[in-house]
Design an enzyme around this catalytic site. Structure first.
Site, short mmCIF file in Angstrom:
data_model
loop_
_atom_site.label_atom_id
_atom_site.label_comp_id
_atom_site.label_asym_id
_atom_site.label_seq_id
_atom_site.Cartn_x
_atom_site.Cartn_y
_atom_site.Cartn_z
N HIS A 242 32.19 25.94 42.90
CA HIS A 242 30.74 26.01 43.11
C HIS A 242 30.35 27.10 44.13
O HIS A 242 29.51 27.95 43.86
CB HIS A 242 30.22 24.67 43.65
CG HIS A 242 30.52 23.48 42.80
ND1 HIS A 242 29.79 23.13 41.68
CD2 HIS A 242 31.47 22.53 42.92
CE1 HIS A 242 30.27 22.02 41.15
NE2 HIS A 242 31.29 21.63 41.87
O1 RIB Z 1 28.16 19.95 44.95
C1 RIB Z 1 29.07 20.96 45.30
C2 RIB Z 1 28.94 21.31 46.75
O2 RIB Z 1 29.24 20.18 47.54
C3 RIB Z 1 29.93 22.40 47.21
O3 RIB Z 1 29.35 23.13 48.25
C4 RIB Z 1 31.10 21.61 47.69
O4 RIB Z 1 31.83 22.30 48.71
C5 RIB Z 1 30.42 20.41 48.30
O5 RIB Z 1 30.05 20.76 49.62
#
Ligand code: RIB
Ligand code: CA
Length: 313
Positions: A242
């Site tokens: 992500h």
């Molecule tokens: O939903 C994904 C996010 O939440 C990313 O930033 C992961 O590192 C968690 O922090």
């Protein structure tokens, strides 16, 4: 010299890849890293951020610790079940100890000093809860002209991961997210779950990274439990990076195609708490909009990540 960038982060396995992407990119001037509670405690996220920068050979980058808790309400849940109790699959202690001391100032103070000193506007890439950024903008509005844009990993256009409605970073501090996405007038790009999931990388991609050298091998080794979780829960042969998708956009503006929508953040205490609601109605009222990432050349993005992380660019 390229994009002037500050990353606000809660490492976190995908944060580790995002930090490495910035640290290894020769067209990025990584001015600093600030840490925030999130996946794990602030103490752990700060330790992890410093170790990841050391691993990438970047002790030149200052790290300052920020908020240990959300603005208003306690954090509902952390993500140790995803990232491990130490935030890095139980392997944080195997990373090199930082040779640079933690900044004596807090995260917001470091953000202010870096922005004030910058000779051109700076991109900020928050890839954890938005608490530090909300505090920065509320307490130091004079720095806004020095912010080129804020490229945020967070939210969803109808899906959540931590709840059916909410993505983890937003859900961890909805009040902070609303301050940044709704109340402020700084240009924001939101990189939501719908696009990050489409950018998932395969185990073959991870194998290429591991074969690229010791750094790639170390990064890949951090993903074992992450791979298992994505396989068991989503039947995926790979992982979703992500945060690296958001930092890729921060580094290379336009890598993601965006559409401008007004965003609302549900700060109630019902089942939709932390939901990011984009007003996509054709006849919607005018108002502040956020550039929401909706599409990209998926293979091109995966190649961009691999060549940068493998150190071949
Ligand atoms: O939903 C994904 C996010 O939440 C990313 O930033 C992961 O590192 C968690 O922090
Ligand atoms: Ca994160």
């Amino acid at each position: 010299m390229g994009t002037k960038l500050i990353i606000d982060t809660d490492p976190g396995i995908d944060d580790a890849f995002a930090l490495a992407l910035a640290a290894l990119s020769t067209d990025v001037d990584l001015l600093g890293v600030t840490t925030v509670f999130g996946n794990v405690s602030l103490e752990a996220t700060t330790r992890n951020a410093r170790r990841i920068l050391e691993l990438c050979g970047r002790p030149d980058v200052p790290v300052a610790a920020g908020a240990a808790r959300p603005l208003v309400h306690p954090q509902a849940e952390r993500a140790a079940h995803v990232h491990g109790e130490d935030g890095l699959s139980g392997l944080s202690d195997t990373l090199p100890e930082p040779t640079r001391a933690l900044e004596p100032s807090d995260a917001v103070s470091l953000l202010v000093s870096l922005l004030e000193a910058a000779e051109e506007p700076v991109t900020i890439a928050p890839i954890g809860p938005l608490t530090n950024i909300a505090l920065l903008l509320a307490a130091h509005p004079h720095v806004k002209p020095k912010i080129a844009r804020i490229v945020i990993m967070g939210g969803g256009l109808g899906t959540g991961n931590t709840t059916p409605a909410a993505e983890f970073n937003i859900y961890s501090d909805p009040e902070a997210a609303r301050r940044v996405l709704v109340d402020e007038d700084v240009p924001c790009v939101l990189v939501p779950l719908e696009i990050t999931h489409r950018c998932a990388v395969s185990t073959a991609w991870l194998g290429e990274l591991a074969a690229s050298g010791p750094l790639g091998a170390t990064l890949e080794k951090l993903t074992a439990s992450y791979q298992k979780l994505y396989h068991d829960e989503l039947g995926l042969d790979g992982i979703v990076l992500h945060d690296a998708v958001a930092v890729a956009e921060a580094i290379k503006p336009g890598l993601l195609r965006t559409e401008a929508y007004p965003i609302e953040v549900d700060c109630g205490h019902g089942p939709a708490r932390g939901a990011t609601v984009a007003d996509r109605r054709p006849g919607r009222r005018a108002g502040t909009t956020v550039e929401v990432a909706v599409d990209t050349d998926l293979d091109g993005l995966r190649e961009f990540l691999l060549t940068r992380l493998a150190g071949t660019r």
